[in-house]
Design a protein around this motif. Sequence first.
Motif, PDB file in Angstrom:
ATOM      1  N   LEU A  30       0.831  -1.205   0.000  1.00 36.98           N
ATOM      2  CA  LEU A  30       0.000   0.000   0.000  1.00 36.98           C
ATOM      3  C   LEU A  30       0.865   1.254   0.000  1.00 36.98           C
ATOM      4  N   ILE A  31       1.846   1.270   0.926  1.00 31.41           N
ATOM      5  CA  ILE A  31       2.710   2.442   1.043  1.00 31.41           C
ATOM      6  C   ILE A  31       3.567   2.612  -0.212  1.00 31.41           C
ATOM      7  N   THR A  32       4.125   1.491  -0.711  1.00 29.24           N
ATOM      8  CA  THR A  32       4.971   1.578  -1.908  1.00 29.24           C
ATOM      9  C   THR A  32       4.174   2.102  -3.094  1.00 29.24           C
ATOM     10  N   GLN A  33       2.929   1.607  -3.221  1.00 28.74           N
ATOM     11  CA  GLN A  33       2.117   2.056  -4.356  1.00 28.74           C
ATOM     12  C   GLN A  33       1.852   3.561  -4.296  1.00 28.74           C
ATOM     13  N   ARG A  34       1.587   4.077  -3.098  1.00 23.07           N
ATOM     14  CA  ARG A  34       1.352   5.529  -2.969  1.00 23.07           C
ATOM     15  C   ARG A  34       2.613   6.308  -3.309  1.00 23.07           C
ATOM     16  N   LEU A  35       3.780   5.786  -2.836  1.00 22.62           N
ATOM     17  CA  LEU A  35       5.049   6.448  -3.141  1.00 22.62           C
ATOM     18  C   LEU A  35       5.279   6.484  -4.649  1.00 22.62           C
ATOM     19  N   ILE A  36       4.930   5.365  -5.310  1.00 27.61           N
ATOM     20  CA  ILE A  36       5.128   5.297  -6.757  1.00 27.61           C
ATOM     21  C   ILE A  36       4.201   6.276  -7.464  1.00 27.61           C
ATOM     22  N   ASP A  37       2.958   6.382  -6.988  1.00 34.43           N
ATOM     23  CA  ASP A  37       2.021   7.368  -7.553  1.00 34.43           C
ATOM     24  C   ASP A  37       2.631   8.760  -7.489  1.00 34.43           C
ATOM     25  N   ILE A  38       3.214   9.068  -6.308  1.00 37.20           N
ATOM     26  CA  ILE A  38       3.797  10.396  -6.123  1.00 37.20           C
ATOM     27  C   ILE A  38       4.951  10.604  -7.094  1.00 37.20           C
ATOM     28  N   MET A  39       5.805   9.572  -7.215  1.00 33.54           N
ATOM     29  CA  MET A  39       6.972   9.730  -8.080  1.00 33.54           C
ATOM     30  C   MET A  39       6.575   9.852  -9.539  1.00 33.54           C
ATOM     31  N   GLN A  40       5.399   9.312  -9.893  1.00 31.66           N
ATOM     32  CA  GLN A  40       4.994   9.394 -11.297  1.00 31.66           C
ATOM     33  C   GLN A  40       4.181  10.636 -11.602  1.00 31.66           C
ATOM     34  N   ALA A  41       3.966  11.480 -10.571  1.00 33.40           N
ATOM     35  CA  ALA A  41       3.146  12.669 -10.799  1.00 33.40           C
ATOM     36  C   ALA A  41       3.953  13.791 -11.434  1.00 33.40           C
ATOM     37  N   LEU A  42       5.245  13.578 -11.643  1.00 38.77           N
ATOM     38  CA  LEU A  42       6.046  14.612 -12.291  1.00 38.77           C
ATOM     39  C   LEU A  42       6.698  14.043 -13.542  1.00 38.77           C
ATOM     40  N   PRO A  43       6.726  14.849 -14.634  1.00 39.13           N
ATOM     41  CA  PRO A  43       7.442  14.393 -15.814  1.00 39.13           C
ATOM     42  C   PRO A  43       8.896  14.114 -15.462  1.00 39.13           C
ATOM     43  N   LEU A  44       9.472  13.114 -16.127  1.00 41.16           N
ATOM     44  CA  LEU A  44      10.832  12.673 -15.847  1.00 41.16           C
ATOM     45  C   LEU A  44      11.828  13.825 -15.758  1.00 41.16           C
ATOM     46  N   LEU A  45      11.765  14.734 -16.746  1.00 48.18           N
ATOM     47  CA  LEU A  45      12.765  15.794 -16.773  1.00 48.18           C
ATOM     48  C   LEU A  45      12.576  16.763 -15.606  1.00 48.18           C
ATOM     49  N   VAL A  46      11.314  17.052 -15.256  1.00 50.93           N
ATOM     50  CA  VAL A  46      11.054  17.974 -14.142  1.00 50.93           C
ATOM     51  C   VAL A  46      11.568  17.363 -12.848  1.00 50.93           C
ATOM     52  N   MET A  47      11.274  16.065 -12.660  1.00 46.08           N
ATOM     53  CA  MET A  47      11.745  15.361 -11.472  1.00 46.08           C
ATOM     54  C   MET A  47      13.274  15.401 -11.398  1.00 46.08           C
ATOM     55  N   ALA A  48      13.931  15.054 -12.522  1.00 46.79           N
ATOM     56  CA  ALA A  48      15.387  15.045 -12.546  1.00 46.79           C
ATOM     57  C   ALA A  48      15.945  16.447 -12.313  1.00 46.79           C
ATOM     58  N   LEU A  49      15.223  17.441 -12.836  1.00 51.16           N
ATOM     59  CA  LEU A  49      15.643  18.839 -12.694  1.00 51.16           C
ATOM     60  C   LEU A  49      15.628  19.248 -11.221  1.00 51.16           C
ATOM     61  N   VAL A  50      14.525  18.931 -10.528  1.00 51.09           N
ATOM     62  CA  VAL A  50      14.418  19.291  -9.110  1.00 51.09           C
ATOM     63  C   VAL A  50      15.468  18.539  -8.301  1.00 51.09           C
ATOM     64  N   MET A  51      15.641  17.225  -8.619  1.00 48.60           N
ATOM     65  CA  MET A  51      16.656  16.450  -7.926  1.00 48.60           C
ATOM     66  C   MET A  51      18.036  17.052  -8.148  1.00 48.60           C
ATOM     67  N   ALA A  52      18.348  17.354  -9.415  1.00 51.59           N
ATOM     68  CA  ALA A  52      19.671  17.892  -9.740  1.00 51.59           C
ATOM     69  C   ALA A  52      19.875  19.219  -9.025  1.00 51.59           C
ATOM     70  N   ALA A  53      18.805  20.031  -8.967  1.00 53.26           N
ATOM     71  CA  ALA A  53      18.936  21.334  -8.327  1.00 53.26           C
ATOM     72  C   ALA A  53      19.193  21.164  -6.837  1.00 53.26           C
ATOM     73  N   SER A  54      18.531  20.180  -6.216  1.00 49.78           N
ATOM     74  CA  SER A  54      18.684  20.065  -4.768  1.00 49.78           C
ATOM     75  C   SER A  54      19.989  19.359  -4.416  1.00 49.78           C
ATOM     76  N   LEU A  55      20.534  18.526  -5.320  1.00 54.08           N
ATOM     77  CA  LEU A  55      21.772  17.814  -5.001  1.00 54.08           C
ATOM     78  C   LEU A  55      23.015  18.586  -5.425  1.00 54.08           C
ATOM     79  N   GLY A  56      22.864  19.477  -6.408  1.00 61.60           N
ATOM     80  CA  GLY A  56      24.018  20.220  -6.906  1.00 61.60           C
ATOM     81  C   GLY A  56      24.667  19.484  -8.053  1.00 61.60           C
ATOM     82  N   PRO A  57      25.365  20.217  -8.957  1.00 63.03           N
ATOM     83  CA  PRO A  57      25.916  19.582 -10.147  1.00 63.03           C
ATOM     84  C   PRO A  57      27.202  18.798  -9.887  1.00 63.03           C
ATOM     85  N   SER A  58      27.157  17.497 -10.172  1.00 63.30           N
ATOM     86  CA  SER A  58      28.344  16.648 -10.190  1.00 63.30           C
ATOM     87  C   SER A  58      27.926  15.382 -10.908  1.00 63.30           C
TER      88      SER A  58
END
Lengths: 315, 297
Positions: free
Chosen positions: B128-156
């Motif tokens: 149940l919990i995993t499915q909800r987490l997956i729903d959340i992760m799929q609510a953003l287009p791949l590039l937007v998700m990667a963009l936010v991740m990259a922004a929060s982690l910093g470039p390397s």
Amino acid sequence: MSTYLVRRFFLMILTLIGMSIVIFVMLRLVPGNIADILFDSAGFVDPAAKARLEAELGLDLPIPVQYGHWMGGLLTGDLGISYVSEMPAAEELAPRIPITAKLAGLALLFTVAFGLPLGVISAVRQNTTLDYILRIISLSGLSLPSFWLALLILMAFVRYFDWMPIYTEEPATLWDELLLLSVPAAAVGFRSSALVMRLTRSSMLEVMRQDYIRTARSKGASENAINYHHALKNAVLPVVTIIGIEAAFLIGGLIITETVFNIPGVAHFLVEAILKRDYPIVQNLVMLIAVIVVVVNFAVDLLYAVLDPRIKYAD
Amino acid sequence: MADIDHKAELAKAGAFVEGWWGSVFFFIRRYPLGAAGAGIMIVFVLSAVFANFIAPMDPLQTNAAASLESPDSTYILGADKMGRDSFSRIIYGARVSLIVAVSSTLLGGIIGVFLGLMSGYLLGWFDLITQRLIDIMQALPLLVMALVMAASLGPSIENTIIAISIPLVPHAARVVRSSTLSLREMPFIEAARAGGMSELRIAIRHILPNTLAPLIVLFTAQLGSAILVEASLSFLGLGVPEPHPSWGRMLSESAAEYVRSAPWLVIFPGIAISFAVFGTNLLGDALRDMLDPRQRS
């Protein structure tokens, strides 16, 4: 059906709440906030001035309280103040949304206008030279990076017209604007149309193997009637889903294309805000994108049940 | 389970198959486009591995005198603003691209497979919990998700790999979960349980190997999309940082300006990206046809 809808609706709300927490926490994983950046670049640090700035921006509050403020603001339409321009985030975003919406609309139009018919042709002429050519075109649509395609288009314009279709000043009329936007829209739409084309092709091929197609052929219906009346109508259903989802996901392609063509839309603005760590803009924009995606998915599910009476959502 | 005599099966299908080379020729004849894709991938991997032998110059060596040099006998594909050889940078770029694509696919794939397997096998609250987490992760287009991740982690390079691997997790988890759901009801799982096998061992030894076919298809497709996302992130300045030669980064340095003054700087890195992705897509399509009979066209 109504139980399913209610359940589906609550799951949607739950996803959005989860999404907001993820966005909020992710943006605060970075070591250092905007106050650190401002003061680092200034070269000296006056702890009192820095503390004052942090207090003014609410950055000294515990993270859950900051989250509460953001949510409270979202529900009342107060999106916070942009760190960079010091204008209300809502005022910054409002004029940019229609530009991106127009671009997305044009791109979607391109997607459907090319993807659907070419996919049908490819399926009807399966394994002919035309089919192979169309399949290679659609595969290259999925392989070309959209920013490179955009740059190639610019290059062609420079070569043949000595002019770049780049947004430099606000177009005078709506017609001018649409004309200017049609080039980047084609660059974005190419990829989605390739996707729609592939899906239409495989969906058509699937349907054309069905018994009722053989029945139609045996009763003497013409190939055109079979292909366009019997097959296409049934094959188009899964395509509708993909078009709906693509509509929401176009934003990924728009980010790049708006940057290359210098279009002052929200997607371009998101990249700028991320580079400048303008949190109020980033978190609201990303949230907006998530809301659009989730709501469109919900709508597509509903549409599917309307279009295909065989589908009954039951628990 | 009865052993399948692959040679006999292939021979029945009309193929003349003898030895390893025979199967290679069979693949080329049966899936010409897939073989072309495999060929492109081999070129790509070879240039990544042997970059230091192929590249005529040091990709980081700057030379003010050669700034924006057009292609000639020394600089085969021209030189960039800092006078670095484009051809050498593209060859070394294959290495960056391959490292990011393979490691992000492996990282995202392993997390996704683990979540999907556990969620489909254990069910209950974990699912149940995993499915909800997956729903959340799929609510953003791949590039937007990667963009936010990259922004929060910093470039390397490491953070780019993490940023690209996260959006892959829900895909892999979905695929594995749905195969696991149908597999766990199969008699051979029941037999394993009756034989006293531990649940963990059943999940890893009996369920996981049976989900491999769709996973291979997914991972091949993912390689291509990881190359694209890396290029896009680097193009936007949020991916692989300077001075690493990344194809996307090579296009970002005031590309719109070079469209007029130095088109070779725009054309060649783009060709490299497109070919690498085109190759993985061709190969992925052929593998899907081969391994997933339901989608055969």
